[in-house]
Design a protein around this motif. Structure first.
Motif, short mmCIF file in Angstrom:
data_model
loop_
_atom_site.label_atom_id
_atom_site.label_comp_id
_atom_site.label_asym_id
_atom_site.label_seq_id
_atom_site.Cartn_x
_atom_site.Cartn_y
_atom_site.Cartn_z
N ILE A 257 0.81 4.22 -2.74
CA ILE A 257 0.42 5.56 -2.32
C ILE A 257 1.57 6.55 -2.51
O ILE A 257 1.34 7.72 -2.84
CB ILE A 257 -0.05 5.53 -0.85
CG1 ILE A 257 -1.36 4.74 -0.75
CG2 ILE A 257 -0.26 6.94 -0.30
CD1 ILE A 257 -1.86 4.56 0.66
N ASP B 37 0.83 -1.20 0.00
CA ASP B 37 0.00 0.00 0.00
C ASP B 37 0.86 1.25 0.00
O ASP B 37 0.56 2.24 -0.69
CB ASP B 37 -0.94 -0.01 1.20
CG ASP B 37 -0.20 -0.15 2.52
OD1 ASP B 37 0.94 -0.67 2.52
OD2 ASP B 37 -0.74 0.27 3.56
N ARG B 38 1.97 1.24 0.76
CA ARG B 38 2.84 2.40 0.81
C ARG B 38 3.59 2.61 -0.50
O ARG B 38 3.83 3.73 -0.92
CB ARG B 38 3.83 2.26 1.98
CG ARG B 38 3.25 2.79 3.29
CD ARG B 38 3.71 2.03 4.49
NE ARG B 38 2.98 0.78 4.63
CZ ARG B 38 3.00 0.04 5.71
NH1 ARG B 38 3.73 0.39 6.75
NH2 ARG B 38 2.31 -1.09 5.77
N ALA C 77 2.47 13.73 2.99
CA ALA C 77 1.23 12.96 3.15
C ALA C 77 1.54 11.49 3.41
O ALA C 77 0.88 10.84 4.22
CB ALA C 77 0.36 13.11 1.90
N LEU C 78 2.56 10.98 2.75
CA LEU C 78 2.95 9.59 2.98
C LEU C 78 3.46 9.41 4.41
O LEU C 78 3.21 8.37 5.04
CB LEU C 78 4.04 9.18 1.99
CG LEU C 78 4.53 7.74 2.08
CD1 LEU C 78 3.38 6.78 1.79
CD2 LEU C 78 5.67 7.49 1.08
N ALA D 266 0.02 6.88 10.93
CA ALA D 266 -1.28 6.25 11.20
C ALA D 266 -1.16 4.73 11.19
O ALA D 266 -1.75 4.04 12.03
CB ALA D 266 -2.32 6.72 10.18
N ILE D 267 -0.41 4.20 10.25
CA ILE D 267 -0.20 2.74 10.17
C ILE D 267 0.53 2.25 11.41
O ILE D 267 0.19 1.20 11.99
CB ILE D 267 0.60 2.38 8.91
CG1 ILE D 267 -0.25 2.61 7.66
CG2 ILE D 267 1.07 0.93 8.97
CD1 ILE D 267 -1.42 1.66 7.52
N TYR E 22 0.50 9.14 6.66
CA TYR E 22 -0.09 7.81 6.49
C TYR E 22 0.72 6.75 7.24
O TYR E 22 0.16 5.86 7.88
CB TYR E 22 -0.15 7.48 5.00
CG TYR E 22 -0.73 6.12 4.68
CD1 TYR E 22 -2.10 5.89 4.75
CD2 TYR E 22 0.11 5.06 4.32
CE1 TYR E 22 -2.63 4.64 4.47
CE2 TYR E 22 -0.41 3.81 4.04
CZ TYR E 22 -1.78 3.61 4.11
OH TYR E 22 -2.29 2.36 3.84
N GLN E 23 2.06 6.87 7.18
CA GLN E 23 2.92 5.91 7.86
C GLN E 23 2.74 5.97 9.38
O GLN E 23 2.71 4.94 10.06
CB GLN E 23 4.39 6.17 7.50
CG GLN E 23 5.40 5.31 8.23
CD GLN E 23 5.26 3.84 7.92
OE1 GLN E 23 4.70 3.46 6.90
NE2 GLN E 23 5.74 3.00 8.82
#
Length: 216
Positions: free
Chosen positions: A152, A148-149, A160-161, A167-168, A164-165
């Protein structure tokens, strides 16, 4: 020596992939980010074998305290860095600091004797024979876990990545904790059973039977 050699090879692979990955994603910052992040692998390779000894003897108290302290310090570094200079470098800095602290702790707090480089041919062959399947399984597992990374990262900015990281990382804490407990408790317990002369398969079946839910 084998642990250091493995870390050096992985770091070399990281350096070799830097240019192609940077061109693919089109983010010039990756040309610096990837090698610096790869230092965590190289640093980890120089950790003392005392950490493996603690896991072997299921000394979870000291290991847990060390891990929590390292996580707190590295998280503090990330927060301060992101506050002063918001960028994806905050995540990289936290990871590098965590690796350096783990290296320092392994050689100063837990080491009963100083490590030295050694090469035992029979042991190396046993490790390579036993873990040969990992050469295929590990990269495939990593690619599946990070798919997914990878996708994305092509569509959004590095900032933004990074969000997201984070949050993961927060969402996967329970799963990661269970995995660490399994690696630190179950495997050493099986090792002790083998040393005591018990059959591993029988111990594993007994372990599952004792924890299986009762059926009506």
């Amino acid at each position: 020596a084998l642990q250091v050699l493995r870390a050096a090879i992985l770091f070399a692979v990281c350096l070799a992939l830097t240019a192609p990955v940077t061109r693919f994603y089109g983010h010039a910052e990756l040309a610096t980010l990837i090698p610096v992040a790869g230092l965590t692998v190289l640093v980890t390779g120089f950790c003392s074998t005392s950490l493996a000894t603690l896991e072997r003897h299921i000394d979870l108290g000291r290991l847990t305290v060390m891990t929590l302290l390292i996580q707190v310090v590295s998280l503090g570094v990330m927060i301060v860095w992101a506050w002063l200079q918001p960028s994806v470098w905050a995540l990289v800095a936290g990871a590098v600091v965590a690796a350096l602290l783990r290296l320092l702790a392994s050689h100063t707090l837990f080491a009963e004797a100083a490590n030295r480089f050694a090469w035992h041919r029979d042991s190396v062959l046993a490790i390579l024979t036993f873990g040969s399947w990992l050469l295929i399984n590990t990269p495939l597992g990593f690619a599946a876990d990070q798919a997914d990374r990878f996708a994305i990262g092509k569509l959004v900015t590095l900032q933004a990545l990074g969000v997201y990281q984070v949050a993961i990382m927060i969402g996967s804490l329970p799963f990661g904790l269970l995995g660490q407990v399994g690696a630190a408790v179950i495997f050493p317990a099986f090792s002790r059973a083998a040393e005591a002369g018990h059959e591993i398969a029988a111990v594993y079946r007994e372990f599952k039977r004792e924890r299986a839910p009762e059926t009506l």
